[in-house]
Design a protein around this motif. Structure first.
Motif, PDB file in Angstrom:
ATOM      1  N   CYS A   1       3.046 -42.001  41.353  1.00 42.95           N
ATOM      2  CA  CYS A   1       2.128 -42.060  43.068  1.00 42.95           C
ATOM      3  C   CYS A   1       3.029 -42.223  43.725  1.00 42.95           C
ATOM      4  O   CYS A   1       2.763 -41.596  45.155  1.00 42.95           O
ATOM      5  N   VAL A   2       4.346 -42.779  43.716  1.00 47.85           N
ATOM      6  CA  VAL A   2       5.085 -42.467  44.905  1.00 47.85           C
ATOM      7  C   VAL A   2       6.347 -41.263  45.041  1.00 47.85           C
ATOM      8  O   VAL A   2       5.678 -41.011  46.333  1.00 47.85           O
ATOM      9  N   SER A   3       5.962 -40.472  44.215  1.00 51.96           N
ATOM     10  CA  SER A   3       6.655 -39.366  43.522  1.00 51.96           C
ATOM     11  C   SER A   3       6.186 -38.490  45.115  1.00 51.96           C
ATOM     12  O   SER A   3       5.949 -37.214  45.648  1.00 51.96           O
ATOM     13  N   ALA A   4       4.444 -38.245  44.351  1.00 55.69           N
ATOM     14  CA  ALA A   4       3.042 -37.242  44.570  1.00 55.69           C
ATOM     15  C   ALA A   4       3.139 -37.451  46.157  1.00 55.69           C
ATOM     16  O   ALA A   4       3.197 -36.874  47.121  1.00 55.69           O
ATOM     17  N   ALA A   5       3.191 -38.743  47.511  1.00 56.20           N
ATOM     18  CA  ALA A   5       2.663 -39.107  48.141  1.00 56.20           C
ATOM     19  C   ALA A   5       4.498 -38.514  49.483  1.00 56.20           C
ATOM     20  O   ALA A   5       4.048 -37.741  49.747  1.00 56.20           O
ATOM     21  N   LEU A   6       5.565 -38.761  48.371  1.00 56.39           N
ATOM     22  CA  LEU A   6       6.919 -38.384  49.475  1.00 56.39           C
ATOM     23  C   LEU A   6       6.844 -36.445  48.792  1.00 56.39           C
ATOM     24  O   LEU A   6       7.078 -36.537  50.324  1.00 56.39           O
ATOM     25  N   VAL A   7       5.833 -36.197  48.320  1.00 59.16           N
ATOM     26  CA  VAL A   7       6.505 -34.606  48.355  1.00 59.16           C
ATOM     27  C   VAL A   7       5.047 -34.551  49.099  1.00 59.16           C
ATOM     28  O   VAL A   7       5.625 -33.383  49.751  1.00 59.16           O
TER      29      VAL A   7
ATOM     30  N   GLU B   1      -3.058 -42.027  41.775  1.00 61.47           N
ATOM     31  CA  GLU B   1      -3.571 -41.330  40.770  1.00 61.47           C
ATOM     32  C   GLU B   1      -4.567 -42.161  39.781  1.00 61.47           C
ATOM     33  O   GLU B   1      -5.014 -43.577  40.271  1.00 61.47           O
ATOM     34  N   LEU B   2      -5.525 -40.329  39.090  1.00 56.14           N
ATOM     35  CA  LEU B   2      -6.947 -41.534  39.069  1.00 56.14           C
ATOM     36  C   LEU B   2      -6.456 -42.395  37.796  1.00 56.14           C
ATOM     37  O   LEU B   2      -5.733 -41.231  36.795  1.00 56.14           O
ATOM     38  N   PRO B   3      -7.496 -42.390  37.090  1.00 52.03           N
ATOM     39  CA  PRO B   3      -8.023 -43.268  35.353  1.00 52.03           C
ATOM     40  C   PRO B   3      -7.199 -42.267  35.002  1.00 52.03           C
ATOM     41  O   PRO B   3      -6.933 -42.598  33.906  1.00 52.03           O
ATOM     42  N   ASP B   4      -7.779 -41.171  34.573  1.00 49.91           N
ATOM     43  CA  ASP B   4      -7.153 -40.602  33.282  1.00 49.91           C
ATOM     44  C   ASP B   4      -5.892 -39.702  33.655  1.00 49.91           C
ATOM     45  O   ASP B   4      -4.997 -38.536  32.858  1.00 49.91           O
TER      46      ASP B   4
ATOM     47  N   LEU C   1     -12.921 -45.872  41.312  1.00 52.91           N
ATOM     48  CA  LEU C   1     -11.131 -45.974  41.815  1.00 52.91           C
ATOM     49  C   LEU C   1     -10.800 -47.388  41.488  1.00 52.91           C
ATOM     50  O   LEU C   1      -9.455 -47.395  41.582  1.00 52.91           O
ATOM     51  N   ARG C   2     -11.594 -48.717  40.952  1.00 49.08           N
ATOM     52  CA  ARG C   2     -10.413 -49.811  40.857  1.00 49.08           C
ATOM     53  C   ARG C   2      -9.415 -49.654  39.549  1.00 49.08           C
ATOM     54  O   ARG C   2     -10.218 -48.831  38.572  1.00 49.08           O
ATOM     55  N   ASN C   3      -9.079 -50.462  39.685  1.00 52.93           N
ATOM     56  CA  ASN C   3      -7.275 -50.174  39.101  1.00 52.93           C
ATOM     57  C   ASN C   3      -6.586 -49.281  38.584  1.00 52.93           C
ATOM     58  O   ASN C   3      -5.194 -49.023  38.616  1.00 52.93           O
ATOM     59  N   CYS C   4      -6.764 -47.663  39.873  1.00 58.88           N
ATOM     60  CA  CYS C   4      -5.672 -46.897  40.702  1.00 58.88           C
ATOM     61  C   CYS C   4      -4.938 -47.040  40.486  1.00 58.88           C
ATOM     62  O   CYS C   4      -5.052 -48.434  42.258  1.00 58.88           O
ATOM     63  N   ASP C   5      -4.049 -46.803  41.237  1.00 60.68           N
ATOM     64  CA  ASP C   5      -1.981 -46.398  41.656  1.00 60.68           C
ATOM     65  C   ASP C   5      -2.744 -45.913  42.749  1.00 60.68           C
ATOM     66  O   ASP C   5      -2.882 -44.928  42.895  1.00 60.68           O
ATOM     67  N   ALA C   6      -1.913 -46.058  44.358  1.00 59.42           N
ATOM     68  CA  ALA C   6      -1.901 -45.373  44.877  1.00 59.42           C
ATOM     69  C   ALA C   6      -0.360 -45.980  45.420  1.00 59.42           C
ATOM     70  O   ALA C   6       0.302 -46.985  45.902  1.00 59.42           O
ATOM     71  N   HIS C   7      -0.477 -44.724  46.278  1.00 57.25           N
ATOM     72  CA  HIS C   7       1.002 -44.449  47.307  1.00 57.25           C
ATOM     73  C   HIS C   7       1.030 -44.219  48.880  1.00 57.25           C
ATOM     74  O   HIS C   7       0.530 -43.261  49.408  1.00 57.25           O
TER      75      HIS C   7
ATOM     76  N   ILE D   1      -7.942 -50.578  44.257  1.00 56.42           N
ATOM     77  CA  ILE D   1      -7.008 -49.659  44.355  1.00 56.42           C
ATOM     78  C   ILE D   1      -5.326 -50.470  44.042  1.00 56.42           C
ATOM     79  O   ILE D   1      -5.019 -51.438  45.204  1.00 56.42           O
ATOM     80  N   ASN D   2      -4.444 -50.962  43.830  1.00 61.82           N
ATOM     81  CA  ASN D   2      -3.247 -51.294  43.802  1.00 61.82           C
ATOM     82  C   ASN D   2      -2.533 -50.033  44.517  1.00 61.82           C
ATOM     83  O   ASN D   2      -2.154 -49.051  44.095  1.00 61.82           O
ATOM     84  N   MET D   3      -2.144 -51.152  46.106  1.00 65.52           N
ATOM     85  CA  MET D   3      -1.687 -49.781  46.797  1.00 65.52           C
ATOM     86  C   MET D   3      -0.294 -50.436  47.327  1.00 65.52           C
ATOM     87  O   MET D   3       0.402 -51.487  46.643  1.00 65.52           O
ATOM     88  N   THR D   4       1.094 -49.518  47.236  1.00 59.13           N
ATOM     89  CA  THR D   4       2.133 -49.973  47.850  1.00 59.13           C
ATOM     90  C   THR D   4       1.969 -48.647  48.952  1.00 59.13           C
ATOM     91  O   THR D   4       1.956 -47.579  49.003  1.00 59.13           O
TER      92      THR D   4
END
Length: 494
Positions: free
Chosen positions: A344-350, A363-366, A454-460, A478-481
């Motif tokens: 999700c880091v690269s996706a947000a920066l792009v 990033e969704l569970p799938d 949304l629980r346990n999804c990663d996000a940036h 949501i696990n956020m950075t």
């Protein structure tokens, strides 16, 4: 992408059984020093996917009939208004919160022990408040030369001066609002008093991390070092266990360093020590409840990256001198981890580069990736959440979930009546607006039904979040950075 690697049911069964066996070993009375968080252990739930934040409480519920709680709090922490970093409340407030939480679960809170008491004014005030609330309070006092002056410590002028805490159950869990509260000293003082009264009692230590039964280099254990980078804790092989049994186990530096002292105190109280190593003292069975090692390794690598970003943001906000960042960089290198491993880091920066503004990626569970950008109506966090809910519900991206007719009155209230300069909706306001829309809009209702996914999804996020957005994402699980960058160029930030 979330994948379960830990069995909470197996853990509760193994852990409660091991504690019962330790109670029996000492003749029916055990003081269990409970380190870490009994409630809301989100670190454990992130590195051991499947471990629930309240797994420890569920485990204690299996011992409910035989268990009582003693909460230790350092008088100096009360005097200095020391706060929990995660909740932002003072240690004395946390004691009250813990009492309420334990009581709601039906667990017995026997008393509060104020340690290192020497007449501090705020400690006296807190003691009075507790007594008025019907809580039993005991006081323990500083001992000169602690912990090295064993003859004085284990004497009537040392532990003997402390109040004897009256307990009525076979398992006494000694916990605290945070580190440095004197849990171990409280337990050992009680052993001295019980022994003087001819009562058989023992001591054991419960710490989830580091996990003694998995390798030192396992990402779960390295993630613990990452979590305590600001404390300079170091995982290490337990040399006492290796010497006594020829087996390699993992402990951490403070327990290894203090063991000779604790061992000497045991010998002074009992005539001999029941333990040959710090590992012997522990009762943690978490390592045996790992059901998918690779899932736990992946989750722990993600946690190390999360801790790195958190430390970088703390430096940006003036909350850290950066020494923990240096250690975390070493842990990243040691583990062969790159921040780009967090997709999700690269996706947000792009996305931010494409739009020229702040962006958030989830990033969704799938494994699907959704993003959100800054718009006239919504901030990037709000936009990303709505886009995630659309994707989870199979709603076409072009279909609006919230009518501008719902958003605009909220913006008017914020700007023209509440003095806010930013008209965009925060994430909590967005979800409230969505829930209102769901009453009349079946598509919005369908989106609302996806929130728990949304629980346990990663996000940036490409900028540091407001406290409102950060708290909302935390509640959603949501696990956020965040990139260590402010959303504006102002000098003052809430």
């Amino acid at each position: 992408m979330f994948k379960e690697g830990f069995s909470s049911d197996k853990y509760a069964e193994l852990q409660s059984k091991n504690i019962r066996e330790r109670v029996e070993k000492f003749g029916g009375k055990l003081y269990l020093e409970f380190g870490g968080k009994l409630f809301d252990d989100y670190h454990a739930s992130r590195v051991l996917p499947g471990f629930e934040p309240d797994s420890k409480i569920k485990m204690l519920m299996q011992l409910k009939a035989d268990c009582e709680i003693v909460i230790a709090i350092n008088a100096d922490a009360i005097e200095k208004s020391k706060r929990r970093g995660d909740l932002g409340i003072t240690y004395d407030q946390e004691v009250l919160r813990l009492i309420d939480a334990f009581t709601e679960f039906g667990l017995c809170v026997g008393s509060v022990c104020i340690t290192q008491y020497k007449g501090q004014a705020l400690a006296e005030k807190f003691e009075k408040r507790l007594r008025e609330l019907g809580v039993k309070v005991y006081k323990h006092y500083p001992i000169e030369g602690y912990p090295s002056n064993i003859p004085l410590i284990v004497s009537d002028e040392g532990y003997g001066k402390n109040d004897y805490i009256e307990t009525s159950h076979s398992l006494v869990v000694v916990t605290a609002p945070g580190p440095g509260s004197g849990k171990m000293a409280t337990c050992l003082s009680q052993l001295y008093h019980e022994n003087k009264r001819g009562i058989k009692a023992g001591y054991a230590k419960f710490e989830t991390f580091p996990i003694w039964s998995i390798p030192l280099s396992h990402p779960v254990n390295i993630a613990y070092e990452a979590a305590t980078a600001d404390l300079s804790d170091v995982n290490m092989i337990d040399p006492f266990h290796l010497e006594a049994y020829g087996k390699t186990t993992v402990n951490y530096n403070r327990d290894v360093e203090i063991f000779p002292v604790v061992n000497a105190i045991f010998e002074k109280i009992y005539g001999e020590s029941p333990y040959k190593s710090p590992t012997d003292m522990g009762v943690n069975m978490a390592g045996f409840a790992i059901v998918d090692d690779e899932a736990c390794r992946d989750a722990s690598r993600a946690e190390i990256i999360r801790r790195y970003y958190e430390a970088k943001c703390n430096v940006k906000q003036g909350l850290s001198d950066g020494s923990d960042v240096t250690k975390l960089e070493l842990l990243l290198n040691k583990s062969g981890i790159e921040v780009s491993d967090r997709r999700c880091v690269s996706a947000a920066l792009v996305r931010a580069d494409q739009t020229g503004g702040a962006a958030v990626a989830i990033e969704l569970p799938d494994g699907r990736m959704v993003t959100g950008k800054t718009t006239d109506l919504l901030g990037p966090t709000s936009a990303a959440i709505l886009n995630a809910l659309k994707a989870l519900a199979g709603i076409d991206h072009s279909i609006p979930l919230i009518s501008p007719n719902v958003i605009e009155p909220i913006q008017d209230l914020k700007v023209n009546h509440m003095g806010n300069h930013n008209p965009r909706l925060h994430s909590d306001e967005t979800l409230i607006a969505l829930s209102i829309s769901a009453k009349t809009n079946p598509v919005a209702e369908l989106a609302m039904e996806q929130i728990d996914k949304l629980r346990n999804c990663d996000a940036h996020s490409t900028t540091m979040l407001s406290s409102v957005d950060a708290n909302l994402l935390h509640k959603l699980g949501i696990n956020m950075t965040c990139e260590p960058t402010y959303a504006t160029k102002k000098l003052y930030h809430k």
